[in-house]
Design a protein around this motif. Sequence first.
Motif, PDB file in Angstrom:
ATOM      1  N   LYS A   1       0.828  -1.200  -0.169  1.00 45.05           N
ATOM      2  CA  LYS A   1       0.099  -0.021  -0.072  1.00 45.05           C
ATOM      3  C   LYS A   1       0.970   1.273  -0.006  1.00 45.05           C
ATOM      4  O   LYS A   1       0.574   2.239  -0.671  1.00 45.05           O
ATOM      5  N   GLY A   2       1.847   1.402   0.663  1.00 48.22           N
ATOM      6  CA  GLY A   2       2.960   2.274   0.890  1.00 48.22           C
ATOM      7  C   GLY A   2       3.369   2.539  -0.456  1.00 48.22           C
ATOM      8  O   GLY A   2       3.650   3.675  -0.971  1.00 48.22           O
ATOM      9  N   SER A   3       3.651   1.793  -1.157  1.00 44.01           N
ATOM     10  CA  SER A   3       4.637   1.698  -2.399  1.00 44.01           C
ATOM     11  C   SER A   3       3.704   2.309  -3.626  1.00 44.01           C
ATOM     12  O   SER A   3       4.008   3.126  -4.431  1.00 44.01           O
ATOM     13  N   GLU A   4       2.500   1.627  -3.525  1.00 46.27           N
ATOM     14  CA  GLU A   4       1.520   2.250  -4.500  1.00 46.27           C
ATOM     15  C   GLU A   4       1.069   3.833  -4.151  1.00 46.27           C
ATOM     16  O   GLU A   4       1.007   4.474  -5.164  1.00 46.27           O
ATOM     17  N   ARG A   5       1.176   4.085  -2.968  1.00 49.08           N
ATOM     18  CA  ARG A   5       1.005   5.594  -2.536  1.00 49.08           C
ATOM     19  C   ARG A   5       2.014   6.573  -3.079  1.00 49.08           C
ATOM     20  O   ARG A   5       1.751   7.363  -3.733  1.00 49.08           O
ATOM     21  N   LEU A   6       3.128   5.772  -2.746  1.00 53.60           N
ATOM     22  CA  LEU A   6       4.458   6.696  -3.125  1.00 53.60           C
ATOM     23  C   LEU A   6       4.438   6.665  -4.588  1.00 53.60           C
ATOM     24  O   LEU A   6       4.782   7.681  -5.349  1.00 53.60           O
ATOM     25  N   GLY A   7       4.108   5.665  -5.462  1.00 53.21           N
ATOM     26  CA  GLY A   7       4.050   5.903  -6.818  1.00 53.21           C
ATOM     27  C   GLY A   7       3.038   6.831  -7.460  1.00 53.21           C
ATOM     28  O   GLY A   7       3.727   7.663  -8.312  1.00 53.21           O
ATOM     29  N   SER A   8       1.931   6.793  -6.918  1.00 56.36           N
ATOM     30  CA  SER A   8       1.097   7.721  -7.475  1.00 56.36           C
ATOM     31  C   SER A   8       1.491   9.284  -7.093  1.00 56.36           C
ATOM     32  O   SER A   8       1.519  10.264  -7.912  1.00 56.36           O
ATOM     33  N   ARG A   9       2.005   9.743  -6.036  1.00 54.28           N
ATOM     34  CA  ARG A   9       2.545  10.714  -5.609  1.00 54.28           C
ATOM     35  C   ARG A   9       3.766  11.074  -6.617  1.00 54.28           C
ATOM     36  O   ARG A   9       3.829  12.276  -6.971  1.00 54.28           O
TER      37      ARG A   9
ATOM     38  N   SER B   1       0.092   7.948   6.210  1.00 53.66           N
ATOM     39  CA  SER B   1      -0.121   8.349   4.694  1.00 53.66           C
ATOM     40  C   SER B   1       0.174   9.873   4.427  1.00 53.66           C
ATOM     41  O   SER B   1       0.689  10.237   3.525  1.00 53.66           O
ATOM     42  N   VAL B   2      -0.068  10.696   5.353  1.00 50.69           N
ATOM     43  CA  VAL B   2       0.381  12.137   5.245  1.00 50.69           C
ATOM     44  C   VAL B   2       1.866  12.266   5.194  1.00 50.69           C
ATOM     45  O   VAL B   2       2.584  12.970   4.548  1.00 50.69           O
ATOM     46  N   CYS B   3       2.551  11.484   6.132  1.00 49.54           N
ATOM     47  CA  CYS B   3       3.980  11.349   6.121  1.00 49.54           C
ATOM     48  C   CYS B   3       4.522  10.935   4.784  1.00 49.54           C
ATOM     49  O   CYS B   3       5.406  11.534   4.026  1.00 49.54           O
ATOM     50  N   LEU B   4       3.970  10.059   4.013  1.00 52.42           N
ATOM     51  CA  LEU B   4       4.502   9.563   2.708  1.00 52.42           C
ATOM     52  C   LEU B   4       4.188  10.721   1.811  1.00 52.42           C
ATOM     53  O   LEU B   4       5.133  10.816   0.830  1.00 52.42           O
ATOM     54  N   ASP B   5       3.234  11.069   1.640  1.00 48.85           N
ATOM     55  CA  ASP B   5       2.926  12.452   0.690  1.00 48.85           C
ATOM     56  C   ASP B   5       3.969  13.676   0.973  1.00 48.85           C
ATOM     57  O   ASP B   5       4.408  14.004   0.036  1.00 48.85           O
ATOM     58  N   ARG B   6       4.160  13.811   2.019  1.00 50.90           N
ATOM     59  CA  ARG B   6       5.079  14.983   2.473  1.00 50.90           C
ATOM     60  C   ARG B   6       6.647  14.629   2.222  1.00 50.90           C
ATOM     61  O   ARG B   6       7.370  15.341   1.653  1.00 50.90           O
ATOM     62  N   CYS B   7       6.976  13.329   2.548  1.00 50.95           N
ATOM     63  CA  CYS B   7       8.036  12.834   1.893  1.00 50.95           C
ATOM     64  C   CYS B   7       8.413  12.859   0.489  1.00 50.95           C
ATOM     65  O   CYS B   7       9.536  13.283   0.190  1.00 50.95           O
TER      66      CYS B   7
END
Lengths: 89, 89, 89, 98, 98, 98
Positions: C65-73, E57-63
């Motif tokens: 889930k984290g990787s997917e989120r990182l990929g979108s951002r 989630s917020v941390c990842l976005d800001r990161c």
Amino acid sequence: MDSLNPAEQRELSSRMEKKQMKEFMTMYSKLVQRCFDDCVNDFTTKSLISREEGCVMRCVDKYLKGSERLGSRFQEQNAAMQAGQLPGR
Amino acid sequence: MDSLNPAEQRELSSRMEKKQMKEFMTMYSKLVQRCFDDCVNDFTTKSLISREEGCVMRCVDKYLKGSERLGSRFQEQNAAMQAGQLPGR
Amino acid sequence: MDSLNPAEQRELSSRMEKKQMKEFMTMYSKLVQRCFDDCVNDFTTKSLISREEGCVMRCVDKYLKGSERLGSRFQEQNAAMQAGQLPGR
Amino acid sequence: MSFLFGGKPQLSSAEKIDAALTEVEMVSDMFNRLSQSCLKKCIPADYREGDLNKGESVCLDRCVAKFFEVNVKVSEKMQGEAAMRQGGAAGAGGMFGM
Amino acid sequence: MSFLFGGKPQLSSAEKIDAALTEVEMVSDMFNRLSQSCLKKCIPADYREGDLNKGESVCLDRCVAKFFEVNVKVSEKMQGEAAMRQGGAAGAGGMFGM
Amino acid sequence: MSFLFGGKPQLSSAEKIDAALTEVEMVSDMFNRLSQSCLKKCIPADYREGDLNKGESVCLDRCVAKFFEVNVKVSEKMQGEAAMRQGGAAGAGGMFGM
């Protein structure tokens, strides 16, 4: 895999050999780095002190033995897994 | 090494150039990662705060200077080793 | 980039596919290693204990889930950067 | 490292070029590892100034020297063991010279 | 990054394909590093639940946003220095844009 | 892993060789990661002696077994999810068998 003709087999072996050569080189330089990192932490001297040198020698010894052991276990597990999970192969 | 003919030399240089290009790219992205890891640890904000930005700038400065110094020393040691261990070459 | 002819496009896609296959494999083995490293630290037993197994499952879940989120951002930022810094492209 | 490749007669062009590239790659891999280790050991992660100070500079110089020494020791040890396994005499000099 | 390759006239097919692959590789290398750093910084290693919680989630976005910012800063700095060495003016914009 | 490549009909020579090399590479990548993790977990960094002692040996053996087990679990989980996304049934057995 099993359907390679002799020319393909030769090409494969030759590329495998190159790969193994590289793997060995990488293994070697990782070993140097690891034993350096773990054993050498004093930079008040320019040459290795005897404690550091002894540590490096034992480190190399132990890692080579450890890697050999891991290699054997890995192959056993791999063989077991292939046999268990892919019956009839 | 010394026995490459001109065509081989050209092929070698061209492949060396590609390799160096890649090395440079990897060096660059490692630098970004390292300075990010060491300087940015606050995720209560969405943009770099000034302390983080200053840290990143000094980090880049210091690493480039450090790498340059390491490069010079490495070449000296390498030259010394070649001369010492392989006399007559 | 935009000036590749159809044959070049095909060659490029085929090499990209191989690369993506490799990337996926590396991503997979990194995931195994990371969850193993974070969750398995007891070697008094030979098989995974239930606490370790649960940890591994949640670890995989969370990382995917984290990787997917990182990929979108990452893609959003990348698109924004291309648009902002290279106007007219 | 040319000893590794120099012994064989009649290498094809592709083989000679590969051998040269492998040699370069190995030196560069060693340098990358040395850099990673020495920058970590000698440069504190707080970055108070952008210049290398005296202590950091001296540390880096000695770190390179010691890394090379470790490389030579490890290389000699591995050659010694390889020679023992083959029942032959240990060769002098570093097989894994950078 | 096409500026890096776009300037040269008359690239061969192999060169054009190599250039495209190098560009893709660089973006993917950057993404891998960003992932490694951000997952480590934002996700605690105890894995109490499988879902990302709000804070993570917020941390990842800001990161991601901060990693990009660092990339731009480093790129500008290196271009500035390269330009200074050549005696020319520093170019605007990020040479190492991802 | 031959299932990954075995299904396609009529692979060219180059493709078959690439597939074989990819398979070897993947096994070797897994072994390298396992080694890195298990040596770190089982061998303390003080190196009091050059031999593996009993505790270290047992730890390494169990570490390999547990690493394989994790590999199988992760592989099953990912296959299950892939199958769910496609609306199909989860396949049994490890897709990512080493």
